[in-house]
Design an enzyme around this catalytic site. Structure first.
Site, PDB file in Angstrom:
ATOM      1  N   GLY A 543     -16.690  41.791   5.028  1.00 51.20           N
ATOM      2  CA  GLY A 543     -16.128  40.657   4.307  1.00 51.20           C
ATOM      3  C   GLY A 543     -14.722  40.954   3.866  1.00 51.20           C
ATOM      4  O   GLY A 543     -14.175  42.040   4.090  1.00 51.20           O
ATOM      5  N   GLN A 544     -14.121  39.960   3.218  1.00 51.15           N
ATOM      6  CA  GLN A 544     -12.739  40.104   2.771  1.00 51.15           C
ATOM      7  C   GLN A 544     -12.587  39.442   1.422  1.00 51.15           C
ATOM      8  O   GLN A 544     -13.073  38.329   1.206  1.00 51.15           O
ATOM      9  CB  GLN A 544     -11.771  39.466   3.781  1.00 51.15           C
ATOM     10  N   GLY A 545     -11.971  40.156   0.486  1.00 52.65           N
ATOM     11  CA  GLY A 545     -11.743  39.624  -0.844  1.00 52.65           C
ATOM     12  C   GLY A 545     -10.272  39.564  -1.165  1.00 52.65           C
ATOM     13  O   GLY A 545      -9.408  39.755  -0.296  1.00 52.65           O
ATOM     14  N   GLY A 546      -9.985  39.306  -2.443  1.00 54.71           N
ATOM     15  CA  GLY A 546      -8.597  39.142  -2.841  1.00 54.71           C
ATOM     16  C   GLY A 546      -7.784  40.411  -2.739  1.00 54.71           C
ATOM     17  O   GLY A 546      -6.569  40.366  -2.642  1.00 54.71           O
ATOM     18  N   PHE A 547      -8.458  41.591  -2.759  1.00 54.42           N
ATOM     19  CA  PHE A 547      -7.717  42.852  -2.767  1.00 54.42           C
ATOM     20  C   PHE A 547      -7.842  43.622  -1.457  1.00 54.42           C
ATOM     21  O   PHE A 547      -7.372  44.738  -1.359  1.00 54.42           O
ATOM     22  CB  PHE A 547      -8.187  43.728  -3.916  1.00 54.42           C
ATOM     23  N   VAL A 550     -13.669  44.852   3.432  1.00 49.58           N
ATOM     24  CA  VAL A 550     -14.779  45.797   3.287  1.00 49.58           C
ATOM     25  C   VAL A 550     -15.425  45.992   4.658  1.00 49.58           C
ATOM     26  O   VAL A 550     -15.695  45.017   5.373  1.00 49.58           O
ATOM     27  CB  VAL A 550     -15.826  45.289   2.274  1.00 49.58           C
ATOM     28  N   LYS A 564     -14.138  50.001   1.252  1.00 51.21           N
ATOM     29  CA  LYS A 564     -13.239  48.963   0.739  1.00 51.21           C
ATOM     30  C   LYS A 564     -11.807  49.454   0.879  1.00 51.21           C
ATOM     31  O   LYS A 564     -11.373  50.378   0.184  1.00 51.21           O
ATOM     32  CB  LYS A 564     -13.572  48.664  -0.727  1.00 51.21           C
ATOM     33  N   ASP A 661     -14.096  40.229 -14.378  1.00 54.64           N
ATOM     34  CA  ASP A 661     -14.039  39.508 -13.100  1.00 54.64           C
ATOM     35  C   ASP A 661     -15.449  39.353 -12.528  1.00 54.64           C
ATOM     36  O   ASP A 661     -15.678  39.585 -11.343  1.00 54.64           O
ATOM     37  CB  ASP A 661     -13.134  40.247 -12.113  1.00 54.64           C
TER      38      ASP A 661
END
Length: 854
Positions: A543-547, A550, A564, A661
């Site tokens: 997946g992909q997040g704001g930072f 992964v 990550k 968060d």
């Protein structure tokens, strides 16, 4: 009036008085020819407990015992837990025909629907009665004989999920009777669940919490004062603990000595052992203690010869003289394989190393001799080649008795200021090298002693030389995983920078001692990670997040992990990276994700976590194809798990931590869909007396930020509580809360939930993917908890300890929620300006993450 008439009136009056007196004294008792119908109850003499029929799901009927004067209906015993009655109109509860047990009888066809086990099968009572006592025990006895030793049958011999004062948990060896606790299947289903709490009387007796046939937790053996694995257990003026172990019985019990204090020990349906006390002022149950409460409470967390320590990082350690059995897994924070001896025992000159403050090892394979002194115990263990360690059996008055362990030492744990002394057998060479307590057997002589002293002197010199070498070596290689894949100077600068910064911050922020605290977090080479992730290919991306992204991979044939990789262009810089490393490396809880390593090379910043099979909560909850995986039982378990993890952060961890968060994408799900809170890059530590803090850099995600945080930069535990409330409503509804404002005159999730709740249509919020199998009361309770957490005013929101209590109680007393904080940032038109506000605002320096579908 004639004399005869007067005499008749007198007899009539006496008969009436006698009748009422008998009624008044028999409210807690029924005779053999009496029964209790479905609309009747039996109360103890002082109205402490009540017995009767109840239906938790409006379909099945049970006979149970509960506290009479506690509004939060709490059941402490269920008769027919695995044999519910479908129709209660014709059934009664009464004494069995033989007079030595109780039954549930269908009067219509005279069928026995349920019958209790018989304690005394051969007894033939003349005039049996059943009586509910003020301690919650339902007993069958001969009328006129109130001796507890003569009871024909008693409910205390057949517990369900609750241990009350004066109850015995354990064995009556003369009758082969095992009294143990067994959880309800669900909070609405009292049938036998998967979890049980029972005494193992073999060897040195102790109590185990089981999940079916798997050991989850153990108390440690009784040491004369407490169970060695429960340092919180202390005799006091309010409570006394008793443990009896002899040829006839092995049991544990407790008594409350202070009037008006109500306490109970319960195994709940999710596999947690909890002690509750009733708080009269708040009219609620307060959780006094629970287990397992942290990672070190999990049975054999660090394997054979390893010991667990929540104050260390990593938490698993090998006893001196031992080394990790699987170094690869050990460096990845998986200590389950345990440790192995560096030097095998020779059974002629072995000695013992003293370990202080220990939870004694698993003790079923032990020999106990209360007549032996501790010195005799040492000699006996030294002479027996199979003996691996020893300890005192009783520390209540000095040290008395002897316990010797045979075979592997399992499930040890170190406590600060608690635990007890344990002596582990080591080879003589290891004992000398580590400066431990050397114990010689009877064949040793003075020459042998001199030789050992000489070896010790030589070993000290070698140790100093080795220390100097290691200090030199550390400058060239910080970790065995790091290979020479870049210019040496660059690699040293990046790694030493991280390590030094972490240690300095640890000293400044976490430790009150003068010495910095090393994290000992494994460092991995960037090229090894790149190779394992196929150069960070999309094929391995989770997946992909704001930072950043992964990835799933397996590094150097170790276990599967999640990598990550922080984006070079992300908002998370070195400060946030250090923050996450510092915090999560020290946090150990079953509902927090485990950090097992990191990588810092040049401008690369990488964190390595334990692998979560089902990825993040949002990837399942908001997916049309996957949301059906989350039935109500799983959703409720996820809600409760997040609550426990957040309570640990706020109250029970070494540091008081505000996450800042909390959102669905930061909740990870393991193979059994158990939740784990992740991503601590934005977390902050509070002092124990600190209530709130302010920041000019607001970070978080639209839809989850509390109003006072988004508007004024003010954060506290209650801002996390707000985020948790949003999560609860999302989990129930399967819908995202996309913002704080009205959009196209439509309410966001908080406003929609609030509207349905006020209209009495709360169940309409439930996700249709849940199906029809759910508890209406449980759903409505969770909605109410969620709305209490998202109330606009900070002071109105509950703390997490109250939230956990409300979620775990079947019928809690809860306040009515007030208006939620969902109107923030609404677009407004004003006459004083020709322009229109666009519905956004800038407060201080704001960093937010928009919610986008994955």
């Amino acid at each position: 009036m004639s004399g005869a008439a007067a005499l008749h009136s007198c007899f009539t009056f006496l008969a009436i008085i006698t009748f009422f007196a008998a009624s008044a004294t028999s409210l807690d008792t029924i005779a053999a020819n009496e029964s209790i119908a479905s609309d009747q109850t039996l109360a103890s003499a002082n109205d402490v407990f009540q017995l009767g029929f109840f239906t938790p799901d409006n379909a099945n009927y049970y006979v149970g015992i509960w506290y009479k004067n506690i509004p939060d209906r709490t059941y402490v015993w269920v008769a027919n837990r695995d044999g519910p009655v479908a129709n209660s109109s014709t059934v009664v509860f009464k004494i069995g025909d033989k007079g030595n047990n109780v039954v549930i009888l269908d009067q219509a066809n005279k069928n026995i629907l349920w019958s209790s086990n018989q304690t005394r099968a051969n007894s033939s009572p003349v005039n049996p009665v059943a009586q509910l006592l003020d301690n919650g025990n339902l007993v069958v006895r001969e009328a006129g004989d109130e001796s507890s030793s003569d009871y024909l049958w008693q409910s205390f011999d057949f517990p369900t999920d609750t241990l009350l004062p004066e109850m015995k948990l354990g064995w009556d060896l003369t009758q082969g009777l095992d009294r143990f606790l067994n959880s309800w299947k669900t909070p609405q289903d009292p049938s036998s669940g998967d979890f049980s709490f029972k005494i193992d009387y073999h060897g040195y007796p102790e109590v185990f919490l089981w999940d079916k046939s798997t050991k989850l937790y153990r108390s440690g053996p009784w040491n004369g004062i407490r169970f060695s694995g429960v340092p919180e257990m202390q005799s006091s003026s309010t409570m006394d603990f008793t443990f009896v172990s002899d040829q006839q019985q092995v049991y544990y019990s407790f008594e409350v000595n202070t009037p008006n204090i109500i306490s109970r020990l319960t195994v709940n349906s999710t596999g947690t052992l909890q002690r509750y006390t009733w708080v009269e002022d708040s009219k609620s149950w307060s959780m006094f203690w629970e287990a397992p409460k942290d990672q070190c409470d999990h049975f054999s967390e660090c394997g054979p010869y390893g010991f667990c320590d929540t104050n260390a990082s990593p938490i698993c350690n090998c006893t001196r003289g031992f080394s990790p059995k699987n170094l690869q897994a050990w460096n990845l924070r998986d200590g389950s394989a345990g440790c192995v001896r560096r030097t095998e025992l020779d059974c002629s000159s072995d000695g013992f190393l003293l370990l202080k403050g220990m939870k004694l090892p698993e003790s079923s394979n032990t020999v106990v001799d209360m007549a032996m002194s501790l010195d005799d115990c040492r000699k006996g263990c030294a002479k027996n080649c199979s003996c691996t360690g020893y300890s005192s059996a009783n520390i209540s008055n000095g040290e008395a008795g002897c316990v010797m362990w045979f075979g592997e030492l399992l499930d040890m744990r170190h406590y600060v200021g608690a635990g007890q002394d344990f002596y582990v057998k080591l080879s003589a060479s290891d004992i000398v090298a580590f400066g431990g307590l050397v114990t010689q057997n009877s064949s040793s002589n003075g020459l042998g002693t001199l030789a050992i002293v000489g070896i010790a002197a030589g070993g000290s010199v070698l140790l100093l030389a080795l220390t100097a070498f290691l200090m030199w070596k550390r400058k060239t290689s910080l970790n065995p995983h790091i290979r020479n894949t870049e210019p040496q100077g660059a690699r040293e600068r990046s790694q030493d920078f991280l390590l030094n910064e972490v240690v300095i911050s640890s000293k400044r922020e976490y430790s009150r001692e003068n010495k910095p605290e090393e994290l000992e977090l494994p460092l991995f080479a960037f090229n090894a990670i790149a190779l394992a992730t196929k150069n960070f290919s999309d094929e391995n991306k989770l997946g992909q997040g704001g930072f950043g992204c992964v990835y799933e991979c397996r590094i150097e044939e170790g276990p599967v992990v999640a990598v990550k990789r922080l984006s070079k262009n992300s908002g998370q810089g070195m400060e946030e990276f250090k923050n996450e490393v510092q915090l999560i490396a020290r946090l150990q809880h079953r509902n927090l994700v485990r950090l097992i390593g990191c990588c810092v090379e040049m401008d690369e910043k990488i964190l390595i976590y334990e692998y979560m099979e089902h990825k993040s909560l949002d990837s399942v909850l908001f997916s049309k194809t996957k949301s059906s995986m989350l039935n109500w039982e799983r959703r409720f378990n996820i809600i409760c798990g997040i609550a426990r993890g957040l309570l640990y952060l706020h109250q029970d961890s070494r540091f008081r931590i505000i996450h800042r968060d909390l959102k669905a994408s930061n909740i990870l799900l393991d193979g059994e869909l158990n939740p784990k809170i992740s991503d601590f890059g934005m977390a902050r530590i509070f002092g124990r007396d600190q209530v709130e803090a302010n920041t000019k850099r607001v970070v978080g995600t639209y839809g989850y930020m509390a109003p006072e945080y988004a508007m004024d930069g003010q954060f506290s535990e209650k801002s996390d509580v707000f985020s948790f409330g949003v999560l609860v409503l999302e989990i129930i509804s399967g819908k995202k809360n996309r913002g704080f404002y009205y959009a196209n005159n439509e309410l966001n999730l908080l406003g929609h939930s609030w509207k349905l709740w006020k209209e009495g249509k709360g169940l309409e919020l439930l996700d249709t993917a849940v199906g029809d199998a759910y508890s209406m009361n449980e759903v409505l309770r969770c909605i109410q908890v969620g709305l209490l957490c998202v109330q606009e005013h900070v002071d109105d929101r509950p703390v997490m300890s109250s939230v956990v209590l409300m979620l775990s109680s079947e019928n809690p007393t809860m306040p009515h929620p007030k208006n939620p904080g969902f109107c923030l940032g609404r677009a407004i038109e004003t006459d004083s300006s020709s322009s229109k506000h666009d519905g956004t605002c800038t407060v201080n320096q704001v960093t937010v993450t928009m919610l986008d579908a994955r």
